[in-house]
Design a protein around this motif. Structure first.
Motif, mmCIF file in Angstrom:
data_model
loop_
_atom_site.group_PDB
_atom_site.id
_atom_site.type_symbol
_atom_site.label_atom_id
_atom_site.label_comp_id
_atom_site.label_asym_id
_atom_site.label_seq_id
_atom_site.Cartn_x
_atom_site.Cartn_y
_atom_site.Cartn_z
ATOM 1 N N TRP A 164 0.872 -1.162 0.000
ATOM 2 C CA TRP A 164 0.000 0.000 0.000
ATOM 3 C C TRP A 164 0.916 1.220 0.000
ATOM 4 C CZ3 TRP A 164 -4.310 -0.627 4.293
ATOM 5 C CH2 TRP A 164 -5.210 -1.636 3.890
ATOM 6 N N LEU A 165 0.646 2.176 -0.860
ATOM 7 C CA LEU A 165 1.479 3.373 -0.850
ATOM 8 C C LEU A 165 0.672 4.600 -1.235
ATOM 9 C CD1 LEU A 165 2.483 4.145 -4.063
ATOM 10 C CD2 LEU A 165 3.571 1.948 -3.734
ATOM 11 N N ASN A 166 1.153 5.739 -0.784
ATOM 12 C CA ASN A 166 0.585 7.030 -1.135
ATOM 13 C C ASN A 166 1.515 7.731 -2.104
ATOM 14 O OD1 ASN A 166 -1.723 6.834 0.501
ATOM 15 N ND2 ASN A 166 -0.590 7.549 2.304
ATOM 16 N N LEU A 167 0.943 8.305 -3.142
ATOM 17 C CA LEU A 167 1.717 9.013 -4.142
ATOM 18 C C LEU A 167 2.217 10.342 -3.586
ATOM 19 C CD1 LEU A 167 -0.635 8.370 -7.181
ATOM 20 C CD2 LEU A 167 1.510 7.180 -6.666
ATOM 21 N N ARG A 168 3.378 10.794 -4.074
ATOM 22 C CA ARG A 168 3.935 12.052 -3.573
ATOM 23 C C ARG A 168 3.072 13.242 -3.972
ATOM 24 N NH1 ARG A 168 8.354 8.979 -4.713
ATOM 25 N NH2 ARG A 168 9.708 8.598 -2.914
ATOM 26 N N ASP A 169 2.529 13.192 -5.160
ATOM 27 C CA ASP A 169 1.709 14.301 -5.638
ATOM 28 C C ASP A 169 0.306 13.795 -5.972
ATOM 29 O OD1 ASP A 169 3.831 16.289 -5.581
ATOM 30 O OD2 ASP A 169 4.694 15.228 -7.288
ATOM 31 N N GLY A 170 -0.244 12.978 -5.076
ATOM 32 C CA GLY A 170 -1.565 12.416 -5.303
ATOM 33 C C GLY A 170 -2.653 13.466 -5.288
ATOM 34 N N ARG A 171 -3.772 13.129 -5.852
ATOM 35 C CA ARG A 171 -4.898 14.061 -5.961
ATOM 36 C C ARG A 171 -5.335 14.581 -4.595
ATOM 37 N NH1 ARG A 171 -9.521 10.254 -8.234
ATOM 38 N NH2 ARG A 171 -7.728 9.476 -9.395
ATOM 39 N N PRO A 172 -5.838 15.817 -4.538
ATOM 40 C CA PRO A 172 -6.417 16.303 -3.281
ATOM 41 C C PRO A 172 -7.640 15.463 -2.917
ATOM 42 C CG PRO A 172 -6.041 18.108 -4.838
ATOM 43 C CD PRO A 172 -5.864 16.835 -5.607
ATOM 44 N N LEU A 173 -7.805 15.214 -1.624
ATOM 45 C CA LEU A 173 -8.928 14.428 -1.127
ATOM 46 C C LEU A 173 -9.687 15.223 -0.076
ATOM 47 C CD1 LEU A 173 -7.126 10.985 -0.594
ATOM 48 C CD2 LEU A 173 -8.499 11.676 -2.578
ATOM 49 N N ALA A 174 -11.011 15.107 -0.099
ATOM 50 C CA ALA A 174 -11.828 15.752 0.930
ATOM 51 C C ALA A 174 -11.447 15.190 2.300
ATOM 52 C CB ALA A 174 -13.302 15.512 0.645
#
Length: 349
Positions: free
Chosen positions: A318-328
């Motif tokens: 599982w990973l989070n992108l460095r420039d992932g989309r904004p999330l509410a």
């Protein structure tokens, strides 16, 4: 129990979301550009990076992208990240031969790709950063059992990170196919054909945390409702798992019924049927990378090999992108560990 997050009025998405991630199965079959076959130069580049970190005694969790030097392949991986977050939401990497590596070297290679994509996060209470998706003999229907530890069929769902990666070390003897569908295409279908089901999906639900929450309560759920569909800053994102939604609402004393239950069941049903469902069969060395914000994934039940060394084994990240989309905010905090937080690790506090 900690206080719930302040409720916010969900932003209303358009009736039809125009996005590259709103594909149908026929679209993926017709355009295979989302599949990348590693060539000999790219394999050599990975091998040199693996040799560097193994030579320094570095293991997964103990090195970042600076210690895993890539050149041309680094740009290619950046393209995968863009395709996952801004494009179709799925990438399949082929061409690795796991037999060329021992487990330590293969784990270093996989981790090296991951840290070039983003930041890995814990995926269970033990703090595993690379998890093993394999049958441990547990009962999928037992309380708080996570499906990846069984050989049962797994219904369509998203995981709790920007990206889920699966590397196939050993495929099953039979079955275990990966089934994927676009959550965005399903939203478009429901908004057009069943608009009465959209409001409960936008309001969201308390998800069951299956005994891996931040409290000692085995019945802990998300403190606030997490939307199934969340429209924020011009992007639609999806968070879905019918089992943890239904179990979570029951644990909160608010068992689902009526349109809300029908809406949850309909999302799960559509994901496993034409024209949404796309079937993939894992081969040794395949790496599947999926956006958890746009792609639902499922798995067929499987029959395993009798020999322990041949049993089905997928390595999960599982990973989070460095420039992932904004999330509410109410969507981003999906495990009671804060925005984009991983599973709470026991003993880490």
């Amino acid at each position: 129990m900690p206080a719930t997050n302040a409720a916010t009025r969900p932003q209303q998405p358009p009736v039809s979301v125009d996005d590259p991630s709103a594909w149908l199965a026929a679209d993926l079959a017709a355009d295979r550009s989302w599949i990348h076959n590693l060539d000999a130069d790219e394999i050599r580049e990975l091998d040199r990076a693996v040799e560097a970190v193994v030579g320094l005694g570095l293991k997964p969790g103990g090195f970042g992208r600076d210690q895993f030097p890539l050149t041309d392949l680094a740009d290619r991986i950046a393209g995968w990240a863009h395709e996952i977050d801004q494009g179709r939401g799925c990438v399949l990497v082929k061409g690795l031969d796991p037999a060329r590596y021992d487990d330590d070297a293969l784990a270093a290679l996989y981790w090296g790709i991951a840290v070039h994509l983003g930041e890995p996060v814990p995926q269970n209470a033990a703090g595993d950063l690379i998890g093993h998706v394999r049958d441990t003999g547990r009962d999928y229907h037992a309380k708080n059992v996570r499906g990846y530890t069984t050989r049962a069929e797994m219904k369509a769902h998203c995981d709790a990170a920007d990206v889920v990666g699966l590397l196939c070390r050993h495929p099953a003897k039979q079955g275990g196919e990966s089934l994927i569908a676009s959550g965005i295409a399903i939203y478009n279908h429901l908004a057009a054909e069943r608009p009465e089901l959209i409001p409960p999906l936008l309001e969201g639900f308390h998800f069951d945390l299956r005994g891996e929450g931040v409290t000692d309560d085995p019945d802990e759920t998300t403190f606030h409702r997490v939307p199934v569909f969340s429209w924020f800053e011009g992007r639609l994102s999806c968070r879905f798992n019918a089992k943890t939604i239904i179990d979570g609402m029951a644990k909160r004393g608010m068992p689902l019924d009526g349109p809300a239950l029908e809406a949850v069941r309909e999302v799960g049903r559509l994901a496993l049927e034409p024209p949404f469902r796309f079937d993939m069969t894992f081969e040794k060395g395949d790496i599947q990378l999926l956006s958890n914000h746009s792609v639902l994934h499922a798995r067929a039940a499987f029959e395993d090999w009798p020999e322990p060394e041949r049993k089905r084994d997928l390595w999960r990240l599982w990973l989070n992108l460095r420039d992932g989309r904004p999330l509410a905010p109410e969507f981003a905090d999906r495990l009671n560990t804060g925005p984009r937080g991983g599973v709470f690790v026991r003993g880490a506090a």
